[in-house]
Write an enzyme that holds these catalytic residues in place. Structure first.
Site, PDB file in Angstrom:
ATOM      1  N   SER A   1       0.826  -1.223   0.000  1.00 47.70           N
ATOM      2  CA  SER A   1       0.000   0.000   0.000  1.00 47.70           C
ATOM      3  C   SER A   1       0.854   1.264   0.000  1.00 47.70           C
ATOM      4  CB  SER A   1      -0.937   0.013   1.215  1.00 47.70           C
ATOM      5  OG  SER A   1      -0.193   0.031   2.417  1.00 47.70           O
ATOM      6  N   HIS A   2       2.160   1.159   0.292  1.00 45.46           N
ATOM      7  CA  HIS A   2       3.012   2.350   0.355  1.00 45.46           C
ATOM      8  C   HIS A   2       4.324   2.151  -0.390  1.00 45.46           C
ATOM      9  CE1 HIS A   2      -0.073   3.334   3.235  1.00 45.46           C
ATOM     10  NE2 HIS A   2       0.289   4.592   3.092  1.00 45.46           N
TER      11      HIS A   2
ATOM     12  N   ASP B   1      -4.607   0.407   1.450  1.00 50.17           N
ATOM     13  CA  ASP B   1      -5.036  -0.981   1.285  1.00 50.17           C
ATOM     14  C   ASP B   1      -6.466  -1.059   0.769  1.00 50.17           C
ATOM     15  OD1 ASP B   1      -3.385  -3.151   1.583  1.00 50.17           O
ATOM     16  OD2 ASP B   1      -3.204  -2.883   3.743  1.00 50.17           O
TER      17      ASP B   1
HETATM   18  P1  NDP Z   1      -0.195  -3.328   9.204  1.00 54.01           P
HETATM   19  O1  NDP Z   1      -1.470  -3.605   9.908  1.00 54.01           O
HETATM   20  O2  NDP Z   1       0.155  -4.086   7.999  1.00 54.01           O
HETATM   21  O3  NDP Z   1       1.027  -3.497  10.207  1.00 54.01           O
HETATM   22  C1  NDP Z   1       1.130  -2.690  11.338  1.00 54.01           C
HETATM   23  C2  NDP Z   1       2.357  -3.043  12.141  1.00 54.01           C
HETATM   24  O4  NDP Z   1       2.124  -4.242  12.856  1.00 54.01           O
HETATM   25  C3  NDP Z   1       3.606  -3.285  11.301  1.00 54.01           C
HETATM   26  O5  NDP Z   1       4.708  -2.813  12.007  1.00 54.01           O
HETATM   27  C4  NDP Z   1       3.610  -4.805  11.155  1.00 54.01           C
HETATM   28  O6  NDP Z   1       4.880  -5.344  10.888  1.00 54.01           O
HETATM   29  C5  NDP Z   1       3.090  -5.230  12.498  1.00 54.01           C
HETATM   30  N1  NDP Z   1       2.417  -6.517  12.467  1.00 54.01           N
HETATM   31  C6  NDP Z   1       1.518  -6.958  11.563  1.00 54.01           C
HETATM   32  N2  NDP Z   1       1.106  -8.209  11.893  1.00 54.01           N
HETATM   33  C7  NDP Z   1       1.769  -8.542  13.029  1.00 54.01           C
HETATM   34  C8  NDP Z   1       1.786  -9.707  13.852  1.00 54.01           C
HETATM   35  N3  NDP Z   1       1.029 -10.767  13.593  1.00 54.01           N
HETATM   36  N4  NDP Z   1       2.596  -9.704  14.931  1.00 54.01           N
HETATM   37  C9  NDP Z   1       3.369  -8.636  15.227  1.00 54.01           C
HETATM   38  N5  NDP Z   1       3.407  -7.508  14.475  1.00 54.01           N
HETATM   39  C10 NDP Z   1       2.604  -7.462  13.396  1.00 54.01           C
HETATM   40  O7  NDP Z   1      -0.083  -1.739   8.886  1.00 54.01           O
HETATM   41  P2  NDP Z   1      -1.219  -0.773   8.362  1.00 54.01           P
HETATM   42  O8  NDP Z   1      -1.896  -1.410   7.209  1.00 54.01           O
HETATM   43  O9  NDP Z   1      -2.036  -0.280   9.486  1.00 54.01           O
HETATM   44  O10 NDP Z   1      -0.304   0.449   7.842  1.00 54.01           O
HETATM   45  C11 NDP Z   1       0.510   0.244   6.699  1.00 54.01           C
HETATM   46  C12 NDP Z   1       1.316   1.479   6.413  1.00 54.01           C
HETATM   47  O11 NDP Z   1       0.455   2.530   6.035  1.00 54.01           O
HETATM   48  C13 NDP Z   1       2.134   2.027   7.577  1.00 54.01           C
HETATM   49  O12 NDP Z   1       3.483   2.012   7.179  1.00 54.01           O
HETATM   50  C14 NDP Z   1       1.640   3.438   7.784  1.00 54.01           C
HETATM   51  O13 NDP Z   1       2.637   4.404   8.073  1.00 54.01           O
HETATM   52  C15 NDP Z   1       1.033   3.740   6.428  1.00 54.01           C
HETATM   53  N6  NDP Z   1       0.013   4.776   6.558  1.00 54.01           N
HETATM   54  C16 NDP Z   1       0.351   6.054   6.224  1.00 54.01           C
HETATM   55  C17 NDP Z   1      -0.575   7.058   6.375  1.00 54.01           C
HETATM   56  C18 NDP Z   1      -0.221   8.479   6.099  1.00 54.01           C
HETATM   57  O14 NDP Z   1      -1.050   9.361   6.338  1.00 54.01           O
HETATM   58  N7  NDP Z   1       0.939   8.808   5.612  1.00 54.01           N
HETATM   59  C19 NDP Z   1      -1.940   6.792   6.851  1.00 54.01           C
HETATM   60  C20 NDP Z   1      -2.160   5.413   7.215  1.00 54.01           C
HETATM   61  C21 NDP Z   1      -1.223   4.449   7.048  1.00 54.01           C
HETATM   62  P3  NDP Z   1       5.206  -5.923   9.384  1.00 54.01           P
HETATM   63  O15 NDP Z   1       5.302  -4.702   8.518  1.00 54.01           O
HETATM   64  O16 NDP Z   1       6.483  -6.665   9.527  1.00 54.01           O
HETATM   65  O17 NDP Z   1       4.045  -6.814   9.004  1.00 54.01           O
HETATM   66  O1  PYC Z   2      -3.016   4.497   3.598  1.00 54.13           O
HETATM   67  O2  PYC Z   2      -4.352   5.673   4.868  1.00 54.13           O
HETATM   68  C1  PYC Z   2      -3.413   5.583   4.069  1.00 54.13           C
HETATM   69  C2  PYC Z   2      -2.665   6.801   3.682  1.00 54.13           C
HETATM   70  C3  PYC Z   2      -3.064   8.081   3.799  1.00 54.13           C
HETATM   71  C4  PYC Z   2      -2.043   8.864   3.318  1.00 54.13           C
HETATM   72  C5  PYC Z   2      -1.055   8.051   2.919  1.00 54.13           C
HETATM   73  N1  PYC Z   2      -1.443   6.783   3.167  1.00 54.13           N
END
Ligand code: NDP
Ligand code: PYC
Length: 342
Positions: free
Chosen positions: A53-54, A194
């Site tokens: 997703s990123h 996602d």
């Molecule tokens: P995930 O739910 O995929 O993962 C969240 C964290 O939990 C990660 O560090 C992941 O490690 C860890 N994790 C996942 N499964 C397990 C497990 N079973 N046991 C232990 N740790 C676990 O992330 P999101 O989908 O919530 O977010 C994805 C990305 O989106 C992030 O990098 C976030 O910064 C980005 N994002 C950016 C935004 C923005 O405004 N710029 C807004 C929202 C999200 P691992 O990666 O190793 O799976």
């Molecule tokens: O995945 O929610 C998201 C997001 C927002 C801005 C960048 N990523």
């Protein structure tokens, strides 16, 4: 949640080749060389670590933002320091990676000098994951916490109308060896990126990610995009998302997710707001006995690793695979990227 339900066909691209393609695409969009370099680094790192997703998908977000004429393509961020713990960066409505890069050295100095430093970035278009920033700070032997709002896509727990952002929270702790302890997650049940990948693939969302415009639970990504996403963990995730709005929005004098979406005004491009990044020096805050501190932290982290997987473990494994086999990119996405690169 990084995986879509049916794994797509992947192509494997050497890192240097992918980086070159991404840089060409960004240059074609009219971005200045410093922005091209900073953005490409973050996007390629995301794909290298299998953050679908990123990763390179974010090139499409950059293209949309540039085409909408909202983002400044060649601005030089303005860094202001006063010798205290606070470092301020005005991104001047450019993309965030260069603003972070420009503020990082002063943040590290501030943390080493005062024990903690705060990097306040304002007026940036933010499309990236937060862990690249966190890892840049832990690489300096510092602990780090980063918060940023997004667009108002998420209903507060108990409500059905969007108000909060997907508001990620990321934390890092330096460890001996190549990899720090890092977690980085959206405070929504699913990241917007996602949700968009599910929409692109025509796949339903997992249960519990959102409601449609009538407030009814839905797994249709299009309906949820028109309705509201849900916070993760009910009222707890909702409160954390609210904290991000307050700390990385109102507190630092920049926009909340609602204001970011109002500024977007239907253009549908990356959120525009601020970011708060805190860095902590364990040597200063912990009284200077690094060996004891490290041993205490390692006992905890090894205890977790002895019975469960650590956050970022999947990502670090993907990084090693990418180094050995090239970076895996969904084949259809790679075609889109090649088109953007001309
Ligand atoms: P995930 O739910 O995929 O993962 C969240 C964290 O939990 C990660 O560090 C992941 O490690 C860890 N994790 C996942 N499964 C397990 C497990 N079973 N046991 C232990 N740790 C676990 O992330 P999101 O989908 O919530 O977010 C994805 C990305 O989106 C992030 O990098 C976030 O910064 C980005 N994002 C950016 C935004 C923005 O405004 N710029 C807004 C929202 C999200 P691992 O990666 O190793 O799976
Ligand atoms: O995945 O929610 C998201 C997001 C927002 C801005 C960048 N990523």
């Amino acid at each position: 949640m990084n995986a879509t339900a049916t794994p797509p066909t992947m192509v494997h691209v050497p890192e240097a080749e992918l980086a070159d393609t991404v840089r060409r695409a960004l240059t074609r969009m009219g971005l200045s060389d410093p922005h091209v370099r900073a953005i490409a680094q973050v996007i390629v790192a995301g794909q290298r670590d299998a953050c679908q997703s990123h990763g390179v998908y974010r090139l499409i977000s950059c293209f949309d933002a540039v085409r909408a004429g909202k983002v400044q393509l060649a601005v030089e961020p303005l860094v202001t320091t006063s010798g205290g713990p606070i470092v301020q960066v005005d991104a001047k409505f450019g993309f965030s990676p260069l603003a972070f890069e420009r503020g990082l050295p002063a943040l590290v100095d501030a943390a080493r000098h005062h024990g903690l430093g705060a990097l306040v970035i304002r007026h940036c278009f933010h499309f990236s994951a937060l862990w690249p920033e966190i890892e840049a700070i832990t690489a300096q032997g510092l602990a780090a916490l980063a918060l940023t709002p997004s667009h108002a896509w998420v209903a507060p727990a108990g409500g059905t109308r969007p108000l909060l952002g997907t508001n990620p929270i990321a934390f890092g702790w330096p460890r001996p060896g190549p990899y720090p302890y890092v977690f980085d997650f959206a405070t929504s049940a699913i990241a917007r990126g996602d949700l968009e990948l599910h929409r692109r693939a025509g796949q339903p969302l997992p249960e519990g990610c959102g409601v449609d415009a009538d407030g009814q639970p839905s797994t249709d990504p299009v309906a949820v995009a028109r309705g509201a996403m849900r916070a993760f963990g009910g009222h707890k995730g909702s409160a954390l998302a609210t904290m991000v709005e307050l700390m990385a929005g109102a507190l630092i004098g920049d926009w909340t997710s609602r204001e970011s979406l109002a500024f977007d005004d239907g253009a549908g491009v990356a959120p525009c707001h601020g970011e708060l990044i805190l860095a902590f020096d364990p040597l200063v805050l912990g009284g200077g006995d690094a060996a004891v501190q490290t041993a205490r932290a390692e006992a905890l982290l090894e205890g977790i690793a002895g019975q469960a997987r650590l956050p970022s473990q999947r990502r670090f494994a993907a990084r090693e695979r990418s180094h050995a086999e090239g970076i895996a990119v969904p084949a259809t996405m790679y075609e889109d990227i090649l088109q953007l690169a001309g």
